[in-house]
Scaffold this active site. Structure first.
Site, PDB file in Angstrom:
ATOM      1  N   ARG A  50       0.833  -1.203   0.000  1.00  0.00           N
ATOM      2  CA  ARG A  50       0.000   0.000   0.000  1.00  0.00           C
ATOM      3  C   ARG A  50       0.867   1.252   0.000  1.00  0.00           C
ATOM      4  O   ARG A  50       1.888   1.322   0.691  1.00  0.00           O
ATOM      5  CB  ARG A  50      -0.934   0.011   1.218  1.00  0.00           C
ATOM      6  CG  ARG A  50      -1.975  -1.082   1.175  1.00  0.00           C
ATOM      7  CD  ARG A  50      -3.192  -0.760   2.018  1.00  0.00           C
ATOM      8  NE  ARG A  50      -4.046  -1.949   2.129  1.00  0.00           N
ATOM      9  CZ  ARG A  50      -4.927  -2.332   1.200  1.00  0.00           C
ATOM     10  NH1 ARG A  50      -5.092  -1.616   0.101  1.00  0.00           N
ATOM     11  NH2 ARG A  50      -5.648  -3.429   1.372  1.00  0.00           N
ATOM     12  N   ASN A 108       4.635   6.651 -13.388  1.00  0.00           N
ATOM     13  CA  ASN A 108       5.262   7.946 -13.616  1.00  0.00           C
ATOM     14  C   ASN A 108       6.722   7.713 -13.998  1.00  0.00           C
ATOM     15  O   ASN A 108       7.411   6.894 -13.389  1.00  0.00           O
ATOM     16  CB  ASN A 108       5.166   8.810 -12.353  1.00  0.00           C
ATOM     17  CG  ASN A 108       3.743   9.211 -12.034  1.00  0.00           C
ATOM     18  OD1 ASN A 108       2.965   9.516 -12.927  1.00  0.00           O
ATOM     19  ND2 ASN A 108       3.387   9.195 -10.754  1.00  0.00           N
ATOM     20  N   HIS A 121       7.838   1.389 -10.457  1.00  0.00           N
ATOM     21  CA  HIS A 121       6.631   0.967  -9.747  1.00  0.00           C
ATOM     22  C   HIS A 121       5.418   1.414 -10.536  1.00  0.00           C
ATOM     23  O   HIS A 121       5.445   2.436 -11.228  1.00  0.00           O
ATOM     24  CB  HIS A 121       6.585   1.536  -8.321  1.00  0.00           C
ATOM     25  CG  HIS A 121       6.749   3.016  -8.268  1.00  0.00           C
ATOM     26  ND1 HIS A 121       7.975   3.635  -8.386  1.00  0.00           N
ATOM     27  CD2 HIS A 121       5.842   4.015  -8.128  1.00  0.00           C
ATOM     28  CE1 HIS A 121       7.821   4.942  -8.317  1.00  0.00           C
ATOM     29  NE2 HIS A 121       6.526   5.205  -8.167  1.00  0.00           N
ATOM     30  N   HIS A 123       1.423   2.390 -10.061  1.00  0.00           N
ATOM     31  CA  HIS A 123       0.360   2.724  -9.115  1.00  0.00           C
ATOM     32  C   HIS A 123      -0.912   2.013  -9.573  1.00  0.00           C
ATOM     33  O   HIS A 123      -1.298   2.111 -10.749  1.00  0.00           O
ATOM     34  CB  HIS A 123       0.072   4.227  -9.122  1.00  0.00           C
ATOM     35  CG  HIS A 123       1.234   5.091  -8.712  1.00  0.00           C
ATOM     36  ND1 HIS A 123       1.293   5.706  -7.478  1.00  0.00           N
ATOM     37  CD2 HIS A 123       2.361   5.461  -9.365  1.00  0.00           C
ATOM     38  CE1 HIS A 123       2.405   6.413  -7.396  1.00  0.00           C
ATOM     39  NE2 HIS A 123       3.071   6.283  -8.525  1.00  0.00           N
TER      40      HIS A 123
END
Ligand code: 5GP
Ligand code: ZN
Length: 135
Positions: A50, A108, A121, A123
């Site tokens: 998370r 991003n 990563h 999201h």
């Protein structure tokens, strides 16, 4: 190639300071267990946890366990990694209850995107209506 001048990237932007070495990388520290996180999935290639500052009711980060700086560092050999990562994302979307209404997966990349952690990563965002185009 590459010589055409585009708008200058805001490299002096203090918000753009992604970690570049594994020892200082916050996500490598989560992978190694040195840093705490709410980990939802972990296997030999992918970790999901998370986001510490959620921007939506469901905000999960999915990352390779090995240090990869960004999408720009991926190659043909990373197909299995990406297949696993998106498979885990889909499973989590279902288990979080956001699959039916819809969700967004975004990576991003670079200063103008707002990337703040230099460990690849994705999201996974959902649980509310998401605006488009993003700001
Ligand atoms: P980016 O800005 O690079 O696209 O996304 C980085 C994300 O990582 C941000 O949403 C930020 O809240 C999250 N983040 C940064 N550091 C940590 C951390 O130590 N733990 C967790 N769980 N999330 C983090
Ligand atoms: Zn890392």
């Amino acid at each position: 190639m590459g010589s055409r001048a585009g708008p200058a990237a805001p490299r002096a932007d203090p918000a753009y300071n992604p970690a570049v070495t594994e020892s200082s990388c916050p996500f490598c520290r989560i992978v190694s267990g040195e840093a705490a996180a709410t980990v939802l999935h972990r296997d030999e290639v992918v970790i999901a946890f998370r986001d510490i500052a959620p921007r939506a009711p469901t905000h999960i980060l999915l990352a390779p366990c090995r240090h990869v700086s960004s999408v720009l560092e991926l190659g043909d050999g990373d197909g299995p990694l990406l297949a696993r990562l998106f498979g885990v994302a889909a499973d989590l979307a279902r288990s979080e209850g956001i699959a039916e209404n819809g969700f967004r997966i975004v990576a991003n990349t670079g200063p103008w995107s707002g990337q703040s952690v230099g460990h690849l990563h994705f999201h996974l965002l959902g649980g509310r209506s998401l605006g488009w185009p993003p700001g």
